[in-house]
Design a protein around this motif. Structure first.
Motif, PDB file in Angstrom:
ATOM      1  N   SER A   1      -4.982  -8.388  -3.437  1.00  0.00           N
ATOM      2  CA  SER A   1      -3.565  -8.145  -3.580  1.00  0.00           C
ATOM      3  C   SER A   1      -2.723  -9.238  -2.931  1.00  0.00           C
ATOM      4  O   SER A   1      -2.845  -9.778  -2.129  1.00  0.00           O
ATOM      5  N   LYS A   2      -1.627  -9.789  -4.037  1.00  0.00           N
ATOM      6  CA  LYS A   2      -0.519 -10.679  -3.475  1.00  0.00           C
ATOM      7  C   LYS A   2       0.493 -10.286  -3.193  1.00  0.00           C
ATOM      8  O   LYS A   2       1.099  -9.061  -3.659  1.00  0.00           O
ATOM      9  N   LEU A   3       1.414 -10.842  -2.616  1.00  0.00           N
ATOM     10  CA  LEU A   3       2.870 -10.287  -2.085  1.00  0.00           C
ATOM     11  C   LEU A   3       3.614 -10.017  -3.692  1.00  0.00           C
ATOM     12  O   LEU A   3       4.183  -9.141  -3.684  1.00  0.00           O
ATOM     13  N   SER A   4       3.390 -10.841  -4.431  1.00  0.00           N
ATOM     14  CA  SER A   4       4.027 -10.681  -5.790  1.00  0.00           C
ATOM     15  C   SER A   4       3.493  -9.483  -6.635  1.00  0.00           C
ATOM     16  O   SER A   4       4.145  -9.127  -7.743  1.00  0.00           O
ATOM     17  N   ASP A   5       2.585  -8.922  -6.154  1.00  0.00           N
ATOM     18  CA  ASP A   5       2.114  -7.613  -6.839  1.00  0.00           C
ATOM     19  C   ASP A   5       2.944  -6.607  -6.324  1.00  0.00           C
ATOM     20  O   ASP A   5       3.047  -5.487  -7.278  1.00  0.00           O
ATOM     21  N   SER A   6       3.808  -6.643  -5.385  1.00  0.00           N
ATOM     22  CA  SER A   6       4.660  -5.674  -5.025  1.00  0.00           C
ATOM     23  C   SER A   6       5.622  -5.248  -6.407  1.00  0.00           C
ATOM     24  O   SER A   6       6.344  -6.055  -6.713  1.00  0.00           O
ATOM     25  N   ALA A   7       5.614  -3.928  -6.472  1.00  0.00           N
ATOM     26  CA  ALA A   7       6.497  -3.390  -7.696  1.00  0.00           C
ATOM     27  C   ALA A   7       6.017  -1.904  -7.941  1.00  0.00           C
ATOM     28  O   ALA A   7       5.212  -1.458  -7.390  1.00  0.00           O
TER      29      ALA A   7
END
Lengths: 111, 113
Positions: free
Chosen positions: A78-84
């Motif tokens: 998981s990446k921070l940018s996967d937050s959604a």
């Protein structure tokens, strides 16, 4: 019973974690399955289609179990940018073009 | 490539006022067109869909209506807005083929005051 059911979350995971989302659908005639991603206050965007044989796109893997009417999405590393919010989507069956959306599962990836 | 335009992006309207939201699609012919609404923190609710000019299917009884005056134009209207009409309205299109994904416009955030 809702046509498409998802765990609303939120799922709070650290960076690098693997997270799995599940979804069930009630209409056995559904033939098309998708995962969409929706960022806060934005429109949903197609993440990936889900095929009977399962499919993978980089860190994302989608699986379909028609017998159990169950769809899953696995996110690795998981990446921070996967937050959604991740929306499970099915069509309404043979010849019916409209899509039914689940309420979504919110993912928050933390540093 | 295909694009979808939806406007306005934000709208604040008083209770009882009329509403008109417009959506147009470029780069495709005879698309299926949809209006969805998303209340705050909730999922998408299908309001209307259309498979051709003048062909509108309504999913939820309400004080909203939809029209498709041209092949790639879809309009959502109301004669008198209610407070409960507040939400995020999304227009979408999909291929006329069955079993395809839908693509969304950027949405209109409507607040009825």
């Amino acid at each position: 019973r809702k046509e498409v059911e998802q765990d609303p979350g939120p799922f709070n995971v650290p960076e690098g974690a693997t997270v799995a989302f599940n979804c069930t659908y009630s209409n056995s005639a559904s033939q098309s399955f998708f995962w969409y991603r929706q960022d806060c206050r934005k429109e949903p965007k197609l993440l990936m289609s889900v095929y009977s044989s399962g499919n993978e796109d980089g860190r994302f893997t989608a699986q379909l179990n028609r017998a159990s009417q169950y769809i899953s999405l696995l996110i690795r590393d998981s990446k921070l940018s996967d937050s959604a919010t991740y929306l499970c989507v099915v069509n309404r069956g043979t010849g019916r073009r409209a899509l039914t959306f689940g309420s979504g599962t919110r993912l928050q990836v933390q540093p | 490539s295909q694009t979808i335009h939806q406007w306005p992006a934000t709208l604040v309207q008083p209770v009882g006022s009329p509403l008109s939201l417009e959506c147009t699609v470029e780069g495709t012919s005879n698309p299926n067109l949809y209006w969805y609404r998303q209340a705050a923190g909730r999922g998408l609710q299908l309001l209307f869909y259309s498979v051709g000019i003048g062909q509108i299917s309504s999913e939820v009884p309400q004080n909203l209506s939809a029209s498709r005056p041209q092949d790639r134009q879809f309009i959502l209207s109301s004669k008198k807005l209610l407070l409960s009409d507040s939400g995020f309205y999304l227009c979408a299109w999909s291929s006329p083929l069955v079993n395809t994904e839908a693509f969304f416009g950027q949405g209109t955030r409507l607040t009825v005051v």
